[in-house]
Design a protein around this motif. Structure first.
Motif, mmCIF file in Angstrom:
data_model
loop_
_atom_site.group_PDB
_atom_site.id
_atom_site.type_symbol
_atom_site.label_atom_id
_atom_site.label_comp_id
_atom_site.label_asym_id
_atom_site.label_seq_id
_atom_site.Cartn_x
_atom_site.Cartn_y
_atom_site.Cartn_z
ATOM 1 N N ILE A 1 0.929 -1.232 -0.099
ATOM 2 C CA ILE A 1 0.077 -0.018 0.145
ATOM 3 C C ILE A 1 0.887 1.264 -0.019
ATOM 4 C CG2 ILE A 1 -1.781 1.120 1.066
ATOM 5 C CD1 ILE A 1 -2.433 -1.324 2.430
ATOM 6 N N VAL A 2 0.704 1.763 -1.085
ATOM 7 C CA VAL A 2 1.533 3.178 -1.184
ATOM 8 C C VAL A 2 0.911 4.284 -0.105
ATOM 9 C CG1 VAL A 2 2.124 5.203 -2.454
ATOM 10 C CG2 VAL A 2 1.943 2.924 -3.596
ATOM 11 N N ARG A 3 1.854 5.044 0.426
ATOM 12 C CA ARG A 3 1.421 6.138 1.444
ATOM 13 C C ARG A 3 0.578 6.975 0.711
ATOM 14 N NH1 ARG A 3 4.249 8.296 5.811
ATOM 15 N NH2 ARG A 3 6.078 7.339 5.158
ATOM 16 N N GLY A 4 -0.812 7.139 1.507
ATOM 17 C CA GLY A 4 -1.809 8.236 1.043
ATOM 18 C C GLY A 4 -2.757 7.197 0.357
ATOM 19 N N GLU A 5 -2.629 6.113 -0.057
ATOM 20 C CA GLU A 5 -3.569 5.226 -0.678
ATOM 21 C C GLU A 5 -4.591 4.636 0.084
ATOM 22 O OE1 GLU A 5 -3.229 1.519 -4.118
ATOM 23 O OE2 GLU A 5 -1.702 1.790 -2.576
ATOM 24 N N ALA A 6 -5.726 4.401 -0.540
ATOM 25 C CA ALA A 6 -6.754 3.485 0.304
ATOM 26 C C ALA A 6 -6.583 2.191 -0.636
ATOM 27 C CB ALA A 6 -8.119 4.226 0.200
ATOM 28 N N TYR A 7 -6.427 0.963 0.166
ATOM 29 C CA TYR A 7 -6.521 -0.391 -0.573
ATOM 30 C C TYR A 7 -7.284 -0.966 0.199
ATOM 31 C CZ TYR A 7 -4.603 -4.711 -2.455
ATOM 32 O OH TYR A 7 -4.223 -5.802 -2.795
ATOM 33 N N GLY A 8 -7.969 -1.894 -0.651
ATOM 34 C CA GLY A 8 -9.441 -2.853 0.055
ATOM 35 C C GLY A 8 -8.868 -4.217 -0.278
ATOM 36 N N LEU A 9 -9.470 -5.016 0.834
ATOM 37 C CA LEU A 9 -9.437 -6.512 0.618
ATOM 38 C C LEU A 9 -10.918 -7.092 0.480
ATOM 39 C CD1 LEU A 9 -6.387 -7.699 2.921
ATOM 40 C CD2 LEU A 9 -6.561 -7.688 0.499
ATOM 41 N N ILE A 10 -11.444 -7.778 -0.605
ATOM 42 C CA ILE A 10 -12.531 -8.096 -0.597
ATOM 43 C C ILE A 10 -12.754 -9.658 -0.546
ATOM 44 C CG2 ILE A 10 -13.616 -6.034 -1.697
ATOM 45 C CD1 ILE A 10 -13.697 -7.453 -4.226
#
Length: 266
Positions: free
Chosen positions: A35-44
């Motif tokens: 996950i890059v700094r400032g990113e929003a990453y999801g796990l589904i």
């Protein structure tokens, strides 16, 4: 393409096994993502696919894992130090269970300030209540005096009050009514933009994850089988058959359609 030095969170061959011997069950199997700094990453993924277990390993609630977890380029020890929690906080799924029933909001917010050695307690508590859309009078209420959405706002305030860089979000709206879900999602999106936060969100709801996250990992049986952008999810553009079936079934559900209509663009 981002350089690896921009990664704030990274897992390398992360595995989690429950039980031993013949009864051992590997629920997370060599999962690697960043996950890059400032990113929003999801796990589904479906219930039981391992996504919440990954979150528990990341935050240190489950220290019995194999592989490596890196934060800001440094591998974190299995038993987290206090400095880690100064940077990384978690918002749990159930606002009814995550707040102490015998503590007023003021006490809930004061505790992390004291643990991490912050000053100006009253000013910080007032400011964070304003930030999550609650009036300052809420500081003297008990959790049972609050609605579900108000409780989750307090839980978010508790996570934010020590000014972390990262929030780990474990199904943060699944216990709420659809209209309240939309309010909390818009709040999370606003806070991330204003405070330059990094998010890792776990959810099974496509409308939720595509509203918050730009990049999403699709999980099945303990593995990330595919990564997609929010646009690819909306357009059902997946490579794996399992992902296509999951997306089609989820987007066709009434719950996804309802919350999509409720969420307000920011």
């Amino acid at each position: 393409m981002k350089d690896s030095t921009d990664n704030l969170i990274e897992t390398r061959a992360l595995s989690v096994t429950f039980g031993e011997g013949a009864s051992a069950n590997r629920v997370v199997n060599e999962v690697s993502f960043h996950i890059v700094r400032g990113e929003a990453y999801g796990l589904i993924g479906e219930s039981g696919c391992g996504k919440s277990t990954i979150l528990q390993a990341l935050v240190g609630l489950n220290t019995a894992y194999d592989g490596a977890i890196l934060y800001d380029g440094q591998e974190v020890p299995h038993r987290r130090e206090k400095s880690f929690f100064r940077k990384v906080q978690m918002v749990f799924q159930d606002p009814y269970a995550s707040l102490h029933p015998r503590k007023i909001v003021h006490q809930v917010l004061l505790e992390p300030l004291r643990i991490h050695g912050f000053d100006q307690h009253e000013e910080r508590i007032s400011a964070v209540l304003d930030a999550v859309g609650l009036g300052r009078d809420f500081r003297y209420r008990y959790p049972h005096e609050l609605s579900g959405g108000q409780r989750q706002r307090v839980a978010i305030a508790r996570a934010l009050i020590i000014e972390p860089e990262t929030l780990l979000l474990d199904e943060p709206t699944s216990a709420l009514d659809v209209s309240v879900q939309a309010e909390i999602l818009n709040l999370l999106k606003k806070l991330r933009r204003e405070r330059k936060l990094t998010y890792l969100m776990v959810t099974h709801d496509l409308a939720v994850v595509t509203h918050i996250c730009g990049r999403v990992g699709m999980m099945n049986q303990g593995e990330i089988i595919e990564e997609l952008s929010a646009d690819e999810i909306r357009d059902l553009r997946a490579v794996k058959d399992y992902t296509r079936v999951f997306l089609a079934a989820s987007i066709g559900s009434r719950a996804s359609r309802s919350i999509s209509q409720e969420v307000l663009p920011l």
